[in-house]
Enzyme design. Structure first.
Site, PDB file in Angstrom:
ATOM      1  N   GLU A  67      15.504 -62.877  25.104  1.00 23.31           N
ATOM      2  CA  GLU A  67      16.030 -62.143  24.064  1.00 23.31           C
ATOM      3  C   GLU A  67      17.577 -62.719  23.683  1.00 23.31           C
ATOM      4  OE1 GLU A  67      17.341 -58.197  25.608  1.00 23.31           O
ATOM      5  OE2 GLU A  67      17.720 -57.510  23.556  1.00 23.31           O
ATOM      6  N   CYS A 266      16.252 -54.923  23.806  1.00 26.22           N
ATOM      7  CA  CYS A 266      16.548 -53.767  22.920  1.00 26.22           C
ATOM      8  C   CYS A 266      16.912 -54.579  21.602  1.00 26.22           C
ATOM      9  CB  CYS A 266      17.921 -53.356  23.444  1.00 26.22           C
ATOM     10  SG  CYS A 266      17.816 -52.454  25.082  1.00 26.22           S
ATOM     11  N   ASN A 397       9.575 -51.537  23.030  1.00 21.85           N
ATOM     12  CA  ASN A 397      10.213 -52.029  24.067  1.00 21.85           C
ATOM     13  C   ASN A 397      10.521 -51.036  25.316  1.00 21.85           C
ATOM     14  OD1 ASN A 397      11.953 -53.984  25.955  1.00 21.85           O
ATOM     15  ND2 ASN A 397      13.814 -52.974  25.006  1.00 21.85           N
ATOM     16  N   GLU A 398      11.845 -50.278  25.170  1.00 21.89           N
ATOM     17  CA  GLU A 398      12.004 -49.566  26.221  1.00 21.89           C
ATOM     18  C   GLU A 398      11.843 -48.070  25.612  1.00 21.89           C
ATOM     19  OE1 GLU A 398      15.811 -50.365  28.124  1.00 21.89           O
ATOM     20  OE2 GLU A 398      14.774 -51.822  29.542  1.00 21.89           O
TER      21      GLU A 398
HETATM   22  O1  AHR Z   1      17.936 -57.352  29.446  1.00 21.54           O
HETATM   23  C1  AHR Z   1      18.737 -56.618  28.633  1.00 21.54           C
HETATM   24  C2  AHR Z   1      18.479 -55.290  28.341  1.00 21.54           C
HETATM   25  O2  AHR Z   1      18.084 -54.490  29.476  1.00 21.54           O
HETATM   26  C3  AHR Z   1      17.111 -55.481  27.479  1.00 21.54           C
HETATM   27  O3  AHR Z   1      17.306 -55.747  26.172  1.00 21.54           O
HETATM   28  C4  AHR Z   1      16.537 -53.999  27.600  1.00 21.54           C
HETATM   29  O4  AHR Z   1      15.273 -54.039  27.327  1.00 21.54           O
HETATM   30  C5  AHR Z   1      16.987 -53.814  28.906  1.00 21.54           C
HETATM   31  O5  AHR Z   1      17.635 -52.374  28.882  1.00 21.54           O
END
Ligand code: AHR
Length: 683
Positions: A67, A266, A397-398
């Site tokens: 990321e 994220c 993603n989340e």
């Molecule tokens: O790894 C950091 C963050 O943690 C990521 O962006 C997210 O997916 C998780 O909350």
């Protein structure tokens, strides 16, 4: 448990027992590793049924999660040294300085740069107009990403778009200089063309400097325009022009990852939908890629990074290419029309979801489609006519709650209708338990989805206690992608979190459980992957770097040992009739490698005692006279790797004589051991 361990350590520090302990550890380290001549050695017998594999270990089992957080892309993996090369940041001259411009009264006759609009929309909306009033009086400098790492005797490739506006041709001296202004290397450029022209020159350097800057000295009066001022080391990964930082990719390659998940995290979602990651804006000509604020720019008050933007020089084509270089399955994760639920939680209405779904379908065409398809053609034009053979795609993603499930269903249907062979990764939200997790798991299981992404950011105790997490998981249900995990020494997202040995060891213990359940766990990845020592927002991270150097953390070496020694098939391992999930501080899993004809044991000893392992194998199983042990160990759980001591925790490889039978094999306290044993009989 953490408190208890810490107290034990303190006690040792204060009492005479310390001496005994230190001597004992020293003895363990000096003696051959199989020696167990001490009173506190505890015996353990492992029964391993090499002839009854439970399941395959998926080639994707140990992968990486990338990321653009912590300057991992711009300022990190993407080797561009100029920050804001195209004057497209929200403040278009951010990163640039004019130390002696004519805005200072003492330099009234020097010169000044003005940001101009191109009139275009999209990736290239601005350029710089420079008016120079006197010879050698005006300088334009770029600070890089917390400085620029310059190496001696290296070549740097400078490209820039230039245009002469008025006056005689403009002579420029382009230099790399130290903070004190000492020139490390320079080259000359002459701007004489009245239409935009790309200049390509090189700078050879004579000195090493971690915080160099780039500057242009304007040698004569006149007016010119500048755009896309770009500087890369020539020595990139695979020598690609405008490529990736070699040392960082090498650290990834050394992991031999089974997959590369990108671009997050994220960052996929964006704090608002407008700021989500849109892959189509990251492909094609670099000039046309639209710069976007990085969502981590403003996320944490404790680590503000106002200069964090995404140039997308590392875009989806480059991610696919990197996956290919690493021999890793590409695993893109896409926005499902939901902005980060920790931020705005903005939702695209269901009747406006179609463009998001189309993005997913088009991505599959970009990765795999024929060269005469719209997106396959672009891939070919970018230099890769062959398909990337993408097999996985992630939706969201989340995300959590019913809105996610509703949107997931639309993606699932559309993707499967057009690309039934595509494996879709769904998500269970940010936490490994609780209301949102239970809801998502219930819904996703009911839909019989293929793979569910789970995230665990928890303290080390959680990791130790959850080594049995999947032992009773439904063997016929969805497969698991442990897509983001890392032990947090203080708390989630605390800036005080450390990549210490306690955390890494707890992850190693937990990973025995992931491997022991390889029937259902098909992919795993630590997160986040990388952090710039001066530009980070989130800790812990697997790899730390500055502008010149990089190192793998203790956690990195845990990942490396697992990923380099996966084996091909899981086999049963029992002690006293049960799996080892922390009894007396021991955790273990066993695989065989049918190609190398080897048994591979992974044993974590989180106790303060040496363990003496005996191994029982099925009757008739013959093994070699030596075992190879890769051991990560340290009696001090607070130990961390650093730029100064990058290998304070790193594997030691030993060969141990066993004479065809494993008895009393010493497993050090606070250690992860990978034990490779040659099998002389076919399994
Ligand atoms: O790894 C950091 C963050 O943690 C990521 O962006 C997210 O997916 C998780 O909350």
């Amino acid at each position: 448990m953490k408190m208890r361990k810490r107290n034990i350590q303190k006690l040792y520090k204060l009492s005479p027992l310390l001496l005994a302990y230190v001597l004992f550890i020293a003895a363990c380290q000096q003696e051959p590793i199989s020696s167990t001549k001490t009173a506190s050695v505890e015996k353990e017998t492992l029964v391993v049924d090499v002839s009854n594999p439970i399941s395959e270990i998926q080639p994707t089992m140990y992968g990486i999660f990338f990321e653009d957080i912590n300057f991992a892309a711009d300022g990190g993996l993407y080797a561009e040294m100029i920050k804001n090369r195209s004057f497209e940041f929200e403040s278009p001259t951010m990163g640039w300085e004019q130390p002696n411009s004519d805005r200072h009264s003492m330099n009234e006759n020097s010169g000044f740069a003005t940001v101009m609009n191109t009139g275009a929309t999209g990736g290239n909306q601005h350029f710089l107009h420079v008016k120079v009033k006197a010879d050698n009086a005006y300088v334009l400098a770029n600070e890089g990403f917390r400085g620029m790492g310059v190496k001696a005797d290296a070549v740097y490739e400078l490209t820039m778009l230039t245009r002469l506006q008025s006056g005689t041709p403009m002579k420029l001296k382009c230099q790399l200089v130290t903070e004190e202004g000492k020139v490390l290397g320079e080259t000359a450029v002459e701007v004489g063309n009245k239409t935009w022209e790309t200049k390509e020159v090189t700078i050879n350097t004579t000195g090493t400097e971690p915080k160099a800057k780039f500057q242009i000295v304007f040698e004569n009066q006149g007016e010119i325009d500048l755009d896309m001022v770009s500087l890369f080391p020539q020595d990139t990964w695979m020598g690609r022009k405008k490529g990736l930082r070699k040392d960082l990719v090498q650290l990834l390659a050394d992991l031999d990852p089974g997959f590369l998940r990108f671009p997050g995290g994220c960052i996929v979602e964006g704090s608002e939908l407008e700021k989500r990651y849109q892959w189509k804006k990251t492909v094609g000509s670099i000039m046309d890629r639209e710069v976007l604020i990085n969502r981590w720019n403003t996320e944490f008050d404790h680590r503000p990074t106002p200069d964090y933007f995404q140039s997308f020089g590392l875009g989806f084509f480059e991610y696919f290419q990197l996956s290919e270089d690493l021999g890793a399955e590409p695993l893109p994760i896409l926005s499902c029309g939901m902005a980060c639920q920790f931020n705005s939680a903005e939702l695209v209405p269901m009747d406006q979801l179609e463009p998001y779904v189309q993005d997913a379908l088009d991505l599959i065409e970009f990765a795999n489609g024929p060269v005469n398809s719209q997106w396959g053609k672009l891939r070919a034009e970018m230099g890769h006519p062959e398909p990337f053979n993408m097999k996985y795609i992630g939706v969201g993603n989340e995300q959590w709650g019913p809105e996610y499930i509703k949107r997931y269903k639309v993606f699932d249907k559309a993707i499967k209708e057009k690309y039934p062979e595509m494996i879709i990764v769904s998500g269970s939200g940010p936490f490994p338990d609780g209301e949102h997790f239970d809801y998502a798991m219930g819904e996703l299981k009911a839909m019989n989805v293929e793979i569910i992404d789970e995230h665990y950011y928890r303290n080390p105790e959680w990791f130790l206690e959850n080594a049995d997490r999947y032992d009773n998981y439904d063997r016929n249900g969805p497969k698991i992608f442990a897509g983001e995990y890392a032990a947090q020494s203080v708390a989630i997202a605390s800036p005080e979190n450390k990549n210490n040995w306690e955390c890494a060891l707890s992850e190693a213990a937990f990973m025995t459980g992931l491997e022991r359940n390889a029937e259902v766990v098909h992919l795993t990845s630590y997160a986040p992957l990388m952090a710039h020592a001066e530009g980070w927002q989130w800790t812990p991270d697997l790899i730390w770097f500055n502008n010149l150097a990089s190192y793998g953390t203790a956690n990195y070496y845990v990942q490396k040992l697992y990923a380099n020694n996966p084996g091909t098939h899981l086999v049963p391992l029992k002690s006293n009739g049960a799996a080892l999930t922390g009894q007396k501080g021991l955790y273990a899993s066993a695989t065989i490698d049918v190609n190398a004809n080897e048994l591979i044991l992974k044993v974590v000893n989180s106790s303060n005692n040496v363990k003496a392992l005996d191994l029982e194998l099925p009757d008739g199983t013959k093994i070699g006279n030596k075992v190879e042990m890769h051991v990560l160990a340290n009696p001090d759980l607070d130990t961390v790797n650093s730029f100064e001591t990058p290998e304070a925790i790193s594997p030691e490889i030993k060969e141990v004589e066993i004479n065809g039978k494993v008895t009393d094999l010493a497993i050090q306290p606070q250690s992860l051991s990978i034990i490779r044993i040659g099998l002389l009989t076919e399994t």
